[in-house]
Design a protein around this motif. Structure first.
Motif, PDB file in Angstrom:
ATOM      1  N   TYR A   8      21.404 -55.087  21.610  1.00 27.27           N
ATOM      2  CA  TYR A   8      20.397 -54.364  22.382  1.00 27.27           C
ATOM      3  C   TYR A   8      20.373 -54.928  23.799  1.00 27.27           C
ATOM      4  N   ARG A 171      21.197 -54.487  13.860  1.00 25.11           N
ATOM      5  CA  ARG A 171      22.379 -53.654  14.084  1.00 25.11           C
ATOM      6  C   ARG A 171      23.614 -54.289  13.459  1.00 25.11           C
ATOM      7  N   ALA A 210      14.759 -48.059  14.757  1.00 30.19           N
ATOM      8  CA  ALA A 210      15.890 -48.520  15.568  1.00 30.19           C
ATOM      9  C   ALA A 210      17.197 -48.452  14.783  1.00 30.19           C
ATOM     10  N   ASP A 213      18.415 -44.837  14.489  1.00 21.55           N
ATOM     11  CA  ASP A 213      19.084 -44.431  15.726  1.00 21.55           C
ATOM     12  C   ASP A 213      20.492 -45.010  15.809  1.00 21.55           C
ATOM     13  N   PHE A 214      20.601 -46.298  15.543  1.00 26.31           N
ATOM     14  CA  PHE A 214      21.896 -46.967  15.688  1.00 26.31           C
ATOM     15  C   PHE A 214      22.917 -46.421  14.693  1.00 26.31           C
ATOM     16  N   ARG A 216      23.475 -43.492  14.108  1.00 22.78           N
ATOM     17  CA  ARG A 216      24.059 -42.288  14.701  1.00 22.78           C
ATOM     18  C   ARG A 216      24.976 -42.613  15.876  1.00 22.78           C
ATOM     19  N   SER A 217      25.174 -43.888  16.143  1.00 29.13           N
ATOM     20  CA  SER A 217      25.923 -44.300  17.328  1.00 29.13           C
ATOM     21  C   SER A 217      27.432 -44.262  17.098  1.00 29.13           C
ATOM     22  N   TRP A 259      26.106 -40.814  19.147  1.00 28.09           N
ATOM     23  CA  TRP A 259      25.396 -41.259  20.346  1.00 28.09           C
ATOM     24  C   TRP A 259      26.087 -42.448  21.000  1.00 28.09           C
ATOM     25  N   ARG A 263      22.146 -44.646  24.671  1.00 31.13           N
ATOM     26  CA  ARG A 263      21.077 -43.753  24.216  1.00 31.13           C
ATOM     27  C   ARG A 263      20.194 -44.445  23.183  1.00 31.13           C
ATOM     28  N   CYS A 264      20.811 -45.200  22.280  1.00 29.66           N
ATOM     29  CA  CYS A 264      20.029 -45.966  21.302  1.00 29.66           C
ATOM     30  C   CYS A 264      19.116 -46.959  22.020  1.00 29.66           C
ATOM     31  N   ASP A 265      19.666 -47.647  23.012  1.00 28.15           N
ATOM     32  CA  ASP A 265      18.879 -48.618  23.775  1.00 28.15           C
ATOM     33  C   ASP A 265      17.729 -47.938  24.507  1.00 28.15           C
ATOM     34  N   ARG A 267      16.152 -45.104  23.827  1.00 29.44           N
ATOM     35  CA  ARG A 267      15.107 -44.645  22.916  1.00 29.44           C
ATOM     36  C   ARG A 267      14.264 -45.824  22.421  1.00 29.44           C
TER      37      ARG A 267
END
Length: 275
Positions: A8, A171, A210, A213-214, A216-217, A259, A263-265, A267
């Protein structure tokens, strides 16, 4: 590698500030001196070297995850039976100095063996992620304060960093677990641990969001693909049948709509109201 791949960004910036702050370095040196004195007392009674053949599979798992995360394997110490019952240690505890030159991974081997493989991988990966991202001093300073007293200044200086460090480690845990479902199960296990001296990390619901989201990265997709390719090669080498090989023989690849890490960061930063 951690900074370039999964960590992050705000955590990285605060770690950099800590490493370059003369005040924090002065305070940390005093903590490290106390830590080295504690180690001499811990080694025979609470921490043991992993020389039992029964823990070899666990050590192999640590080595494999170190390869996956592109990090140097940490020194492993195992909890003694007395340490396990003391309630003073978690399943996987990272310890290290600010220079990253003496990283330890303190493991509850029996407790970890009782975990499902995916959850165990998350717990190990998250702890190793803490070390790879330089969070060892956070744990050392809290442990020294718990056992030897003092260290309030350094823990106060660490607070802005401590509150964010766990997002990077989670992560790494997801990458190690290989998927969102086992990662979330491992996250629940980690959050349920009641170790009095552990740093106060972000609440569970923020960590779950979090991780979702990650997952989907592009980073997570690339690692899943790399692991799937490696398994496919092993399956081919072993001449397994299609039924035995399972879905892992066909890598999914990186979806077009995956993503970027930024973008993860973004959000996460917005949810934490750091802007």
């Amino acid at each position: 590698m951690a900074r370039a791949s999964y960590a992050y960004g705000v955590d990285v910036r605060r770690a950099r500030w800590f490493a370059n702050s003369s005040l924090s370095q002065t305070a940390m040196r005093a903590i490290e001196l106390r830590w080295h004195k504690l180690v001499a007392k811990l080694t025979p009674h609470e921490l043991a070297y992993p020389d039992d053949p029964e823990v070899t599979p666990l050590l192999d798992e640590v080595s494999a995850l170190a390869h996956l995360l592109h990090m140097r394997p940490p020194g492993v110490r195992l909890l003694t039976p007395d340490a396990r019952t003391s309630g003073d240690w978690g399943l996987a505890t990272p310890m290290g100095n600010v220079r990253g030159s003496e990283d330890w991974l303190v493991l509850d081997a029996e407790g970890l063996r009782a975990q499902p493989p995916g959850e165990r991988a998350f717990l190990l990966g998250a702890a190793m992620g803490h070390l790879q991202c330089g969070h060892g001093p956070i744990f050392v300073s809290h442990f020294v304060g718990h056992r030897a007293g003092g260290g309030r200044l350094i823990r106060r200086l660490l607070t802005p960093w401590t509150s964010l460090a766990v997002f990077s480690a989670d992560r790494a845990g997801l990458l190690a677990a290989g998927g969102l479902e086992p990662a979330l199960m491992g996250l629940g296990t980690a959050a349920a641990e009641r170790v009095s001296w552990y740093p106060n990390f972000a609440p569970l619901h923020q960590r779950r969001q979090a991780l979702e989201d990650f997952d989907r990265s592009r980073v997570a997709a690339r690692v899943r693909t790399r692991v799937a390719l490696a398994r496919a090669r092993v399956n081919l080498y072993n001449k397994q049948t299609d039924d035995e090989a399972g879905d892992t023989r066909v890598p999914r690849g990186v979806p077009e709509d995956a993503w970027p890490l930024a973008r993860c960061d973004q959000r996460l930063t917005r949810r934490l109201r750091l802007l």
